[in-house]
Design a protein around this motif. Structure first.
Motif, PDB file in Angstrom:
ATOM      1  N   ILE A  34     -35.042 -54.498  -0.570  1.00 43.30           N
ATOM      2  CA  ILE A  34     -35.703 -54.143   0.405  1.00 43.30           C
ATOM      3  C   ILE A  34     -35.761 -54.922   1.839  1.00 43.30           C
ATOM      4  O   ILE A  34     -35.619 -54.256   3.034  1.00 43.30           O
TER       5      ILE A  34
ATOM      6  N   ARG B 238     -31.147 -48.401   3.564  1.00 41.37           N
ATOM      7  CA  ARG B 238     -31.661 -49.324   3.014  1.00 41.37           C
ATOM      8  C   ARG B 238     -32.558 -49.353   1.310  1.00 41.37           C
ATOM      9  O   ARG B 238     -32.890 -47.634   1.805  1.00 41.37           O
ATOM     10  N   THR B 239     -32.481 -49.314   0.931  1.00 41.48           N
ATOM     11  CA  THR B 239     -33.132 -48.837  -0.870  1.00 41.48           C
ATOM     12  C   THR B 239     -34.473 -50.286  -0.920  1.00 41.48           C
ATOM     13  O   THR B 239     -34.130 -50.917  -0.655  1.00 41.48           O
ATOM     14  N   SER B 240     -35.433 -49.629  -1.668  1.00 44.71           N
ATOM     15  CA  SER B 240     -36.240 -50.422  -2.314  1.00 44.71           C
ATOM     16  C   SER B 240     -36.102 -51.803  -3.008  1.00 44.71           C
ATOM     17  O   SER B 240     -36.307 -52.281  -3.465  1.00 44.71           O
TER      18      SER B 240
ATOM     19  N   SER C  96     -34.822 -45.115  -1.043  1.00 39.27           N
ATOM     20  CA  SER C  96     -33.271 -44.813   0.024  1.00 39.27           C
ATOM     21  C   SER C  96     -33.488 -44.210   0.928  1.00 39.27           C
ATOM     22  O   SER C  96     -34.148 -42.979   1.288  1.00 39.27           O
TER      23      SER C  96
ATOM     24  N   LYS D 134     -41.879 -50.721  -0.762  1.00 34.91           N
ATOM     25  CA  LYS D 134     -41.873 -50.244  -0.954  1.00 34.91           C
ATOM     26  C   LYS D 134     -43.201 -48.941  -1.360  1.00 34.91           C
ATOM     27  O   LYS D 134     -42.716 -47.624  -1.268  1.00 34.91           O
TER      28      LYS D 134
ATOM     29  N   GLY E 286     -38.156 -52.187   6.874  1.00 37.02           N
ATOM     30  CA  GLY E 286     -37.590 -52.331   5.484  1.00 37.02           C
ATOM     31  C   GLY E 286     -38.931 -53.480   5.104  1.00 37.02           C
ATOM     32  O   GLY E 286     -39.442 -54.131   4.265  1.00 37.02           O
TER      33      GLY E 286
END
Length: 487
Positions: free
Chosen positions: A111, A106-108, A67, A53, A50
Motif C-alpha cells: 500500500i 496502488r494496491t493493498s 487496488s 486497506k 495509500g
C-alpha cells in the motif's frame, strides 16, 4: 493530461473488477444515493495517499486485495514529466489509442508504493522514488457535499483556500515588503540580535551540562523565518451580505456552498495561469442550495474550467445536465444492483441525442412530457419520411398523391402505423368537435397522451403518470428498431 480510465478491484462497494472510461472534459455521475458515485473520488484519494486497506475494502472481501489503477492520457504527458521530481516517469510513457499514456497502480498488497506500468516489459514496477512522486504528478481538488465550516478556516497548503493563496503569492516572496520583513526578522532574531544575546547565558549553561555528562557539544538557539504557508495559517475569510460582515463559518450553509464553488473556479484560473501541475476537480452535488438559474450559470463555469482541467461531478439535478454536450461530456449511471456503472449509451435514440428529456429519463428515471413529445415527434417524422419516399421517383396520379399527403396529417393513419408496430388501440379518447359535440374514439396510448398534451383546452381527458411512463416505454423500442433498420 486527463484521467481516461480507472480500474477498481474490491474497492468499497465495487466488488470484483470494474473498468470505467472517462471523457477529458466533464464527467457526470448520476444515480441513487449509496450507489458508489463518490467512491470514484475516494479511489483517487487512495491512489494519492495509500491509506489503510481497512478503510476501503469491500464488505465480505476482507481477505482480498484492494487496488485502484488509473490511466492518464494526453499528448502533453511527455512535457509534463520532463522536469523536476517526476522526471523518472519519462521511461514509462507509452503510446496507445493514438495518444500518450501513463498507468499508475496502488494496491493493498504493497500500500505504501504507487507502481507504474512498464509497457515494454508488460508489468508494473516501482523504481526508486517513483512511488513517492504521485502527488507531484497531479493535483486533485475535492469538494464534498458535506464540506465543514473548519474547511473554510484552514489555510493549510493542502486545503483549497491555502492552495489558492499559495498559488498567487509565490512572487510576493521576492517583493520589497517581504524582503524588509526578512531583514526585520534577522535584526530581531538573527545572530548578534538582542534576543540571542539574552539567551547566550542559557546556551552556555546547557552546553556545559551536555559537555560534562555526555561529551563536548555546542548549543545555539536559532529562530528561522517561518515558511510562507505558516503566515497564512491564522488567516480567515470574511463575507459581507445584507450589510453584515462575519467569518464565513458563521454564514448559512447556502452561502458557504456558494463560496466553495467560487473558490474552485478562481483556483482553476490561477493554477492554470501559474503553469502548475495538472489539476483535476471532483465536485460532489454542486447543485446543493442553488436554484435552477444559478445551476445553469454554474455548469457554464464548469465548462470553462474543463478546457484546462478535467471535471468530475456527482449530481441529482437534471438542470446541471441541461446543456449536456456528448462531444465533451459523459454520463455514468451508477446502480446499487446489477452492472455497477452504465455508460450513457442508452441516450442515443435520436441523431440529436441526448436531449434534456432523454437525460432525465435514463439518468434520473423522470418520465417527462418533454421526453414523450420528443419520442412521439421523432416516430411521426420517420413515418412521414417513409410516406414521402413513395412519391419520389414514381409516376403517381393526383388522387394517389393526395391520398399520401393526407396520411401525413391524418392521426388515424399514424395510429394504424403504431398498431402495426404491436401497440393496442384500446384507450378511450373523448374528442370535442368544432361544433362542441363530443365523440368517443379508441386510440393507442401514445396518441392518447399526445392529444391531451397538445390540446389542453379539451378537459374531458386526462392521463396518469403511470400512463405517461408506459407510453414512453412503448415508443422507445419502436425507435430502437428504426435505428437498427437504418444501419
Amino acid at each position: 493530461m486527463y484521467i481516461s480510465k480507472i480500474k477498481l478491484e474490491n474497492f468499497r462497494s465495487f466488488s470484483g473488477e470494474h473498468d470505467i472510461i472517462f471523457n477529458s472534459g466533464i464527467n457526470f455521475f448520476v444515480g441513487n444515493n449509496n450507489s458508489g458515485k463518490t467512491t470514484i473520488f475516494k479511489a483517487i484519494e487512495f491512489l494519492q495517499n495509500g491509506k489503510n486497506k481497512e478503510e476501503w475494502i469491500t464488505k465480505g472481501k476482507e481477505s482480498r486485495d484492494v487496488s485502484v489503477e488509473v490511466t492518464f492520457s494526453g499528448d502533453d504527458i511527455p512535457d509534463i514529466v520532463s522536469d523536476g521530481a517526476i522526471k523518472k516517469y519519462q521511461d514509462f510513457v507509452f503510446d496507445e489509442n493514438g495518444t500518450k499514456n501513463l498507468r499508475i497502480l496502488r494496491t493493498s498488497a504493497d500500500i505504501k508504493k504507487a507502481q507504474t506500468w512498464n509497457n515494454e516489459k508488460n508489468q508494473f514496477e516501482n523504481p526508486t522514488g517513483v512511488g513517492n512522486m504521485i502527488t507531484a504528478l497531479f493535483d486533485a481538488q475535492f469538494v464534498y457535499s458535506d464540506l465543514k465550516n473548519e474547511d473554510y478556516q484552514d489555510f493549510g497548503k493542502t486545503k483549497i483556500v491555502g492552495k489558492l493563496v499559495n498559488a498567487i503569492t509565490a512572487d510576493f516572496q521576492k517583493s520589497d515588503p517581504y524582503q524588509k520583513l526578512r531583514q526585520a526578522h534577522n535584526d530581531a532574531f538573527g545572530e548578534g540580535s538582542e534576543l540571542i544575546g539574552i539567551l547566550a547565558e542559557v546556551s552556555e549553561k546547557i552546553q556545559k551540562v551536555i559537555t560534562e555528562q555526555y561529551g563536548e557539544a555546542k548549543v545555539d538557539f536559532n529562530f528561522g523565518l517561518p515558511e510562507m504557508e505558516n503566515f497564512f495559517k491564522n488567516g480567515s475569510i470574511n463575507l459581507t451580505d445584507n450589510g453584515i460582515t462575519t467569518d464565513v463559518s458563521e454564514k448559512g450553509t447556502g452561502m458557504q456552498r456558494a463560496l466553495a464553488m467560487s473558490l474552485i473556479q478562481v483556483y482553476s484560473e490561477v493554477s492554470n495561469a501559474e503553469n502548475a501541475k495538472q489539476l483535476f476537480f471532483f465536485v460532489d452535488e454542486p447543485e446543493t442550495f442553488l436554484h435552477p438559474i444559478a445551476q445553469d450559470k454554474l455548469i457554464e463555469s464548469f465548462e470553462r474550467i474543463s478546457k484546462n482541467s478535467q471535471v468530475f461531478i456527482t449530481t441529482h439535478s437534471p438542470y446541471l445536465l441541461k446543456k449536456f454536450n456528448k462531444s465533451n461530456h459523459t454520463i455514468k449511471v451508477f446502480s446499487s444492483t446489477g452492472k455497477k456503472v452504465l455508460d450513457g449509451e442508452k441516450m442515443a435514440l435520436f441523431p440529436f441525442s441526448p436531449t434534456w428529456g432523454e437525460v432525465n429519463y435514463f439518468s434520473f428515471g423522470v418520465a417527462s412530457v418533454e421526453f414523450h413529445n420528443e419520442l412521439f415527434g421523432y416516430i411521426q417524422e420517420q413515418f412521414n419520411q417513409t410516406q414521402l419516399k413513395v412519391l419520389q421517383g414514381e409516376e403517381l396520379d393526383e388522387k394517389k398523391i393526395r391520398k399520401i399527403i393526407n396520411k401525413l396529417t391524418n392521426e388515424n393513419a399514424f395510429d394504424e402505423y403504431l398498431i402495426d408496430q404491436g401497440l393496442l388501440q384500446n384507450i378511450q379518447y373523448i374528442r370535442a368537435g368544432n361544433d362542441g359535440k363530443l365523440s368517443e374514439q379508441k386510440k393507442t396510448l401514445p396518441l392518447f397522451v399526445r392529444n391531451i398534451i397538445h390540446h389542453p383546452e379539451n378537459t374531458k381527458n386526462s392521463f396518469s403518470n403511470d400512463q405517461l411512463v408506459e407510453s414512453i416505454q412503448l415508443m422507445i423500442p419502436i425507435i430502437s428498431k428504426m435505428n437498427i433498420d437504418a444501419q
